[in-house]
Motif scaffolding. Structure first.
Motif, short mmCIF file in Angstrom:
data_model
loop_
_atom_site.label_atom_id
_atom_site.label_comp_id
_atom_site.label_asym_id
_atom_site.label_seq_id
_atom_site.Cartn_x
_atom_site.Cartn_y
_atom_site.Cartn_z
N ILE A 249 5.45 49.92 -79.37
CA ILE A 249 4.84 50.75 -80.40
C ILE A 249 3.91 51.75 -79.72
CG2 ILE A 249 3.29 50.76 -82.39
CD1 ILE A 249 4.37 47.97 -83.09
N TYR A 250 4.01 53.01 -80.12
CA TYR A 250 3.24 54.08 -79.49
C TYR A 250 2.04 54.47 -80.34
CZ TYR A 250 7.65 54.32 -76.97
OH TYR A 250 8.76 54.01 -76.24
N GLY A 251 0.98 54.89 -79.67
CA GLY A 251 -0.22 55.33 -80.36
C GLY A 251 -1.28 54.25 -80.44
N PRO A 252 -2.41 54.55 -81.06
CA PRO A 252 -3.51 53.59 -81.14
C PRO A 252 -3.09 52.32 -81.87
CG PRO A 252 -4.21 55.78 -81.85
CD PRO A 252 -2.72 55.82 -81.74
N GLN A 253 -3.67 51.22 -81.48
CA GLN A 253 -3.36 49.95 -82.14
C GLN A 253 -4.14 49.79 -83.43
OE1 GLN A 253 -0.87 47.76 -80.84
NE2 GLN A 253 -0.61 49.74 -79.81
#
Length: 408
Positions: free
Chosen positions: A322-326
């Motif tokens: 999964i890409y981007g902030p958690q």
């Protein structure tokens, strides 16, 4: 927020795709339309259809009232100070091109700087490339952190007294990053620069106040916020719009025409050459009414809940990235599954009735930064439920089985 009741207002959701109830997870590309928007457009063509501004007959007056009333409604929705600061366009792309062609090309000179980020949609990248080529200005990029976010200290380092424009997306259509545009605007203005905010992905989901953000320009697309396609808007501070020249010439935008010289109408009409998108504006006004009835804060809370649930469920699947902030992200999840191409993932999901987007999402430089050629993306809106997420996860497990991976 009663999502079940909201879903009833979207006729398209009540259907089967490939033998399964439709799960629509592609609202970042375009949102679905509630019945009141559909009926408003139908009503316009049945009872109001006429050209605006020039006619004195009854239908012309009704059409003009609908068109200009939509301008008032949108100005209030994003808290513009003046109605004249709302220019109707075909969408975000046209609005950005208008600012780039009319404003930026007139103020940028050789050696001046235009500051962007690597996460920009092509619509907020290519116009500035063209400005740089035409004027000799230099493109500079605010670096991204490992999760795709940006730091204000990096903005401080990138923006200088040579910067003329900062153009930045409010919400990334890939990473789900919500950029601190108010603080970035403060930095830009401290150096004498102007800032344009790409609001295509923020306006449908967040409460937007352009005066509080203190952005110089803000762009939006109606079709992503429950409105019709082909209609959007540019917000610009009145003083800036007044100094800009039109980029389209013809009917509607003129004041006086001679054989060798012409003059333009006042704001905002000097930028709206030709017969405008009248039915689209009426439909956009209905969409604004619909969103305000629910409440933008309510929509934002719902999407955060759905996204958090989706992140939790999708992480149960082995081999998913999964890409981007958690955390603290907008309502979308961009991902890749093992060694399965995103287009293959989307194809199998579609066979299960789940609609997601796959590809580079008009962000090829960002794909290269992520070191991938493409990704899959599930994006959520006010009509999505946790059951939709469960269907997505179930379909992803079937995708792994189909391509011979052990399910996890």
């Amino acid at each position: 927020m009663n999502v079940a009741e909201i879903r009833k207002q979207f006729p398209i959701l009540d259907q089967e795709v490939n033998g399964h109830p439709l799960v629509y997870l592609d609202s970042a590309a375009t949102s679905q339309k509630p019945i009141q928007v559909i009926e408003t457009i139908k009503h316009y063509y049945e009872y109001l259809n006429a050209n605006v501004h020039r006619g004195v007959h009854t239908l012309g007056s009704r059409a003009t009232d609908a068109y200009e009333g939509a301008r008032d409604k949108l100005a209030c929705f994003i808290n513009a100070q003046h109605r004249e600061e709302i220019v109707f366009t075909r969408g975000t792309t046209t609005a950005i091109n208008l600012v780039a062609s009319s404003y930026a090309r007139s103020v940028c000179q050789e050696g001046d700087e235009i500051v962007l980020t690597p996460m920009e949609h092509h619509s907020n990248l290519i116009p500035w490339q063209q400005v740089a080529k035409a004027t000799g200005a230099v493109l500079k990029y605010i670096p991204l952190q490992a999760d795709g976010s940006i730091r204000l200290e990096d903005v401080e380092k990138t923006v200088t007294d040579r910067t003329k424009m900062v153009a930045i997306v409010y919400v990334s259509n890939v990473l789900g990053v919500v950029n601190p545009v108010k603080e970035i605007a403060e930095i830009a203005h401290r150096h004498g620069a102007r800032i344009l905010v790409d609001g295509a992905q923020s306006t449908p989901h967040l409460k937007v106040d352009v005066q509080a953000l203190d952005c110089d320009f803000y762009t939006l697309s109606g079709h992503k916020m429950c409105g019709p396609t082909g209609i959007g808007a540019l917000y610009g501070k009145k003083a800036l719009l007044e100094q800009m020249e039109p980029v389209e010439f013809g009917g509607e935008m003129i004041d006086h025409v001679d054989l060798y010289e012409s003059t333009w109408k006042e704001l905002p009409w000097k930028f709206e050459g030709g017969t405008p998108i009248i039915a689209g504006a009426a439909g956009l006004a209905a969409a604004v009414d619909f969103l305000e009835q629910i409440g933008m804060d309510t929509i934002d809370r719902h999407e955060k809940q759905i996204t958090a649930y989706a992140m939790e469920r999708m992480k149960e699947i082995d081999g998913i990235e999964i890409y981007g902030p958690q955390q603290d992200r907008a309502g979308l999840v961009t991902f890749n599954l093992d060694d399965v191409h995103p287009h293959d993932v989307a194809t199998v999901l579609d066979a299960e009735g789940v609609a997601v987007r796959a590809g580079h999402h008009c962000c090829q430089p960002l794909m290269r930064w992520l070191n991938v050629s493409a990704t899959a993306r599930a994006s959520f809106y006010l009509y999505n439920t946790e059951e939709d997420v469960d269907r997505l996860v179930q379909a992803l497990r079937k995708t792994k089985e189909y391509f011979g991976y052990a399910t996890g």
